[in-house]
Enzyme design. Structure first.
Site, PDB file in Angstrom:
ATOM      1  N   TYR A 131      34.026  55.359   5.558  1.00 38.39           N
ATOM      2  CA  TYR A 131      33.349  54.133   5.112  1.00 38.39           C
ATOM      3  C   TYR A 131      32.915  53.263   6.282  1.00 38.39           C
ATOM      4  CZ  TYR A 131      33.466  54.996   0.242  1.00 38.39           C
ATOM      5  OH  TYR A 131      33.187  55.545  -0.979  1.00 38.39           O
ATOM      6  N   ARG A 153      29.712  54.670   7.364  1.00 36.32           N
ATOM      7  CA  ARG A 153      28.624  54.264   6.455  1.00 36.32           C
ATOM      8  C   ARG A 153      28.239  52.807   6.670  1.00 36.32           C
ATOM      9  NH1 ARG A 153      29.069  55.959   0.275  1.00 36.32           N
ATOM     10  NH2 ARG A 153      26.874  55.455   0.370  1.00 36.32           N
ATOM     11  N   GLN A 182      23.101  50.255  -8.821  1.00 34.67           N
ATOM     12  CA  GLN A 182      24.175  51.228  -8.594  1.00 34.67           C
ATOM     13  C   GLN A 182      24.465  51.326  -7.101  1.00 34.67           C
ATOM     14  OE1 GLN A 182      23.379  54.920 -11.287  1.00 34.67           O
ATOM     15  NE2 GLN A 182      21.421  54.005 -10.850  1.00 34.67           N
ATOM     16  N   ASP A 207      24.969  49.058  -0.974  1.00 33.80           N
ATOM     17  CA  ASP A 207      24.552  48.685   0.382  1.00 33.80           C
ATOM     18  C   ASP A 207      24.338  47.198   0.617  1.00 33.80           C
ATOM     19  OD1 ASP A 207      21.961  48.206  -0.752  1.00 33.80           O
ATOM     20  OD2 ASP A 207      21.406  50.294  -0.438  1.00 33.80           O
ATOM     21  N   HIS A 261      28.580  49.586  -9.062  1.00 35.85           N
ATOM     22  CA  HIS A 261      29.434  50.469  -8.257  1.00 35.85           C
ATOM     23  C   HIS A 261      30.060  49.757  -7.070  1.00 35.85           C
ATOM     24  CE1 HIS A 261      27.095  54.201  -9.923  1.00 35.85           C
ATOM     25  NE2 HIS A 261      27.871  53.622 -10.812  1.00 35.85           N
ATOM     26  N   CYS A 270      42.551  44.559  -1.919  1.00 28.59           N
ATOM     27  CA  CYS A 270      43.888  45.121  -1.784  1.00 28.59           C
ATOM     28  C   CYS A 270      44.142  46.137  -2.907  1.00 28.59           C
ATOM     29  CB  CYS A 270      44.921  44.002  -1.853  1.00 28.59           C
ATOM     30  SG  CYS A 270      46.618  44.602  -1.684  1.00 28.59           S
ATOM     31  N   CYS A 278      49.976  40.649   1.098  1.00 25.62           N
ATOM     32  CA  CYS A 278      51.150  41.431   0.700  1.00 25.62           C
ATOM     33  C   CYS A 278      51.451  42.604   1.635  1.00 25.62           C
ATOM     34  CB  CYS A 278      50.985  41.935  -0.738  1.00 25.62           C
ATOM     35  SG  CYS A 278      49.825  43.298  -0.887  1.00 25.62           S
ATOM     36  N   SER A 297      18.153  58.684 -10.222  1.00 24.75           N
ATOM     37  CA  SER A 297      17.932  59.984 -10.840  1.00 24.75           C
ATOM     38  C   SER A 297      18.191  59.934 -12.345  1.00 24.75           C
ATOM     39  CB  SER A 297      18.828  61.029 -10.184  1.00 24.75           C
ATOM     40  OG  SER A 297      20.160  60.573 -10.140  1.00 24.75           O
TER      41      SER A 297
END
Ligand code: NAD
Length: 240
Positions: free
Chosen positions: A56, A59, A90, A93, A108, A116, A140, A179
């Site tokens: 990630y 990305r 969806q 970015d 999404h 967390c 935490c 799609s």
């Protein structure tokens, strides 16, 4: 008669012109021998949180160098010009917000948001690269994770409900760069159609939605501005 109510669903294709690969484009590519689909799961995170975070982080670095394109800009303009307008994405970015859209329903999640795994702690985080990995919750001490929906996880209920209501009352559903196969998002434009509204699709190619829609084929960075100019002329709407 007032201006039509419009609901929009965007997918990875709307960000393609900004340099962010769609899933299909990225499918041939591997990140350190892993398929993206195998890393974007709660199981992968439980097994190897550092590896998933490195993916990630990679990305995030890639997306940080990308800018919104004319399709994002037109959707932000629609947001300010139309009295009843809802943008549902969806994409994770964050480019719609960066382009100036005031309200975006993220089905999404958003890669610039982290949360967390244990408590309610959430933060906006734009640090690239992110360090140390994996990050820890300041409240935490448990692990922080990207606030995105992984494969096998449910979509955020409140956002989905708001999106469904917007598509139900819309006169026009615009479907841009998706799609149209990932449910439940793919179902949304049918709510508009079942109530007598129209579906417009903006895609480089035909999709399962095409038989039910009027299609504007081509890159959405070109077709959406063209459609919007035509819409404004028809509606007598001055451009901002
Ligand atoms: P997808 O990759 O399944 O489909 C992308 C669609 O965009 C295809 O139908 C393709 O024909 C079309 N397309 C490609 N280039 C285009 C262009 N220039 N203009 C218009 N259309 C174009 O993506 P999806 O439908 O969004 O669904 C897959 C999942 O992948 C989603 O859940 C999404 O969250 C995720 N994803 C997000 C991003 C992002 O945040 N930018 C990128 C990749 C994948």
């Amino acid at each position: 008669m007032g201006l039509p109510r419009i609901a929009v669903l965007t997918g990875a294709g709307v960000s393609a012109a900004s340099g962010i690969p769609t899933f299909r484009d990225a499918a041939g590519g591997l990140w350190r021998q892993h398929r993206a689909e195998d890393l974007a799961t709660p199981q992968a995170f439980a097994r190897a949180p550092k590896l998933v975070w490195e993916f990630y982080d990679h990305r995030r670095q890639r997306i940080a160098g990308c800018r919104p394109n004319p399709a994002h800009a037109i959707l932000a303009e629609m947001d300010t010009r139309l009295p009843d307008f809802t943008l549902v994405t969806q994409n994770i970015d964050g480019l719609h917000l960066q382009a100036g859209s005031r309200r975006v329903l993220h089905l999404h999640g958003n890669i610039w948001q982290i949360k967390c795994v244990f408590c309610d702690y959430r933060q906006e985080n734009r640090q690239v690269p992110l360090s140390p990995l994996p990050p820890r919750c300041p409240e935490c001490g448990d692990l922080l994770r990207p606030d995105v929906v992984w494969f096998g996880e449910t979509l955020p209920w409140a956002e989905l409900q708001q999106a469904a209501r917007a598509f139900e009352r819309a006169d026009l559903a615009l479907v841009v760069g998706t799609s149209a196969v990932v449910y439940p998002a793919a179902e949304l434009p049918f709510y508009t159609r079942h109530r007598g509204g129209e579906i417009l699709e903006f895609n480089t190619e035909a999709t399962p939605l095409s038989p039910h829609a009027t299609s504007w084929f081509g890159p959405s960075a070109e077709t959406l501005p063209r459609w919007w100019a035509q819409f404004c002329a028809e509606q007598g709407l001055a451009r901002g």
